[in-house]
Design an enzyme around this catalytic site. Structure first.
Site, PDB file in Angstrom:
ATOM      1  N   MET A 232       0.844  -1.194   0.000  1.00 59.76           N
ATOM      2  CA  MET A 232       0.000   0.000   0.000  1.00 59.76           C
ATOM      3  C   MET A 232       0.882   1.248   0.000  1.00 59.76           C
ATOM      4  O   MET A 232       1.002   1.967   1.003  1.00 59.76           O
ATOM      5  CB  MET A 232      -0.923  -0.016   1.218  1.00 59.76           C
ATOM      6  CG  MET A 232      -1.932  -1.141   1.220  1.00 59.76           C
ATOM      7  SD  MET A 232      -3.195  -0.955  -0.079  1.00 59.76           S
ATOM      8  CE  MET A 232      -2.713  -2.282  -1.198  1.00 59.76           C
ATOM      9  N   HIS A 233       1.498   1.532  -1.126  1.00 53.06           N
ATOM     10  CA  HIS A 233       2.462   2.629  -1.210  1.00 53.06           C
ATOM     11  C   HIS A 233       1.846   3.967  -0.795  1.00 53.06           C
ATOM     12  O   HIS A 233       2.327   4.638   0.123  1.00 53.06           O
ATOM     13  CB  HIS A 233       3.010   2.727  -2.640  1.00 53.06           C
ATOM     14  CG  HIS A 233       3.753   1.526  -3.107  1.00 53.06           C
ATOM     15  ND1 HIS A 233       5.018   1.211  -2.662  1.00 53.06           N
ATOM     16  CD2 HIS A 233       3.399   0.544  -3.978  1.00 53.06           C
ATOM     17  CE1 HIS A 233       5.428   0.108  -3.251  1.00 53.06           C
ATOM     18  NE2 HIS A 233       4.462  -0.317  -4.049  1.00 53.06           N
TER      19      HIS A 233
END
EC number: 3.2.-.-
Length: 304
Positions: A232-233
Site C-alpha cells: 500500500m504505497h
C-alpha cells in the site's frame, strides 16, 4: 481538532485506499482533491477520483491537473493498475464534474482562503505542486507542510534507482525539493514494508461496501498479489499524518537527479551527510508494520 489537508492524487488502485483513509480517518479534514497524470492519463485519474467521491457520497471539490510532465514525455503505470487505472469494480454512473480551474490554481485559491496553513499531500507525480510553487510563490507561507509518497533512499521500482512518482516528472520533483517548504517523504524504504496480508485481504468482502469494492480492485493490482500480500504505497502518506509514531524519520539533504542516462528520477538521499548540505526533507526509513496493519483495519472499518 481535525487536520485540514488537500490531496493531490493519480488514482490508481492503491490511491483508492489512501483516499478512503483521507475521507474516513476522524483525525483528518479532506477539503480539496486534485488529480495529475501518473498511473494513467489525467482524464482517467480524474474520472476515477470522481467515481470514488461519488461512491462514498463525499462532497469534496476536485480539480483536474497537469496532463503531462513539465518538460518530458509522459509515462504511466498501467502495467500495475490496469489500462483504466481502477479496473475490477463497476462503479455507478454519476454526473459529477471537476472544477473549471486547473489544479494548481484551485490549490492556490483554497490556500489563500484558509484561516490557517494547510498540509498538502501528494501521492502522484509532483507536477501540480511544482506549478503551484513556481507560479504562485505567495502561497508558500500558507503551506504547513508537504507529505509525499515518492522517492527512495535505495532501490527504485521503475528503474534500478528511481521510484515511479519522481521518475514520472523529475524536473517537477527537483523544483519541489528545492522550494524550502517542509517536506516529509514516504518513499519505497517504508512503502515496500506496508503490506496488507492475504489473511486480512480475504476478510475485505465481508467488512463493508468499501471492503467489497477494494477487494475487487485488488484482484487487478500488480504490486504484490492476493496470495502473498499487497503493498500500500500511497497509503503511507496518509498514515504518517494520523500515526507518525509508526514511522522512523531522519532529516536529510535530498536532491533529484534530472540528467543521468541511467539515474534520471533518482532521489539522492544524503543519509550520512557526505555532501555537507543542510537537510531539506524528513525521510521515512522504517515502518512499524504491525501497527500500520492494525491502523489500516481500523480506518477501513469506518469506510462505510
Amino acid at each position: 481538532m481535525r487536520l485540514p489537508i488537500f490531496l493531490d492524487t493519480d488514482p490508481g488502485i492503491d490511491d483508492a485506499v489512501a483516499i478512503a483513509a483521507a475521507i474516513f480517518a476522524p483525525e483528518l479534514d479532506l477539503q480539496l482533491m486534485t488529480t495529475v497524470a501518473g498511473n494513467v492519463s489525467v482524464e482517467k485519474t480524474t474520472r476515477n477520483a470522481l467515481q470514488l467521491l461519488h461512491f462514498w457520497n463525499a462532497e469534496i471539490p476536485l480539480a483536474q491537473g497537469a496532463s503531462v510532465p513539465l518538460v518530458r514525455a509522459p509515462r504511466n503505470a498501467a502495467s500495475v493498475h490496469g489500462e483504466s487505472g481502477m479496473a475490477g469494480y463497476d462503479f455507478v454512473e454519476h454526473n459529477r464534474k471537476p472544477l473549471e480551474q486547473p489544479a494548481f490554481l484551485a490549490i492556490r485559491d483554497a490556500l489563500m482562503r484558509a484561516p490557517e496553513p494547510v498540509t498538502l499531500v501528494a501521492i502522484g507525480p509532483l507536477t501540480n505542486i511544482a506549478l503551484l510553487l513556481s507560479q504562485c510563490p505567495e502561497c508558500k507561507p500558507h503551506i504547513r507542510r508537504l507529505v509525499i509518497m515518492g522517492g527512495s533512499a535505495g532501490r527504485g521500482n521503475c528503474t534500478p534507482n528511481a521510484e515511479f512518482n519522481i521518475a514520472a516528472d523529475p524536473e517537477a520533483a527537483a523544483c519541489v525539493f528545492r522550494s524550502g517548504i517542509e517536506i516529509v517523504m514516504c518513499g519505497l524504504d517504508v512503502t515496500n514494508q506496508a503490506i496488507l496480508t492475504p489473511d486480512y485481504l480475504g476478510t475485505l468482502p465481508e467488512l463493508n461496501r468499501t471492503g467489497k469494492m477494494l477487494h475487487a480492485l485488488f484482484s487487478h493490482y500488480r504490486s504484490g498479489s492476493m496470495q502473498s500480500g499487497l503493498r500500500m504505497h500511497d497509503l503511507c502518506a496518509i498514515a504518517w499524518l494520523v500515526r507518525p509514531d509508526l514511522f522512523t524519520l531522519k532529516p536529510c539533504f535530498v536532491a533529484v537527479e534530472t540528467q543521468g542516462e541511467f539515474t534520471s528520477g533518482t532521489t539522492v538521499v544524503d543519509i550520512d551527510g557526505c555532501l555537507g548540505k543542510p537537510a531539506n526533507v524528513q525521510v521515512a526509513l522504517e515502518l512499524d508494520v504491525k501497527g500500520f496493519q492494525q491502523w489500516v483495519a481500523e480506518v477501513l472499518a469506518k469506510a462505510s
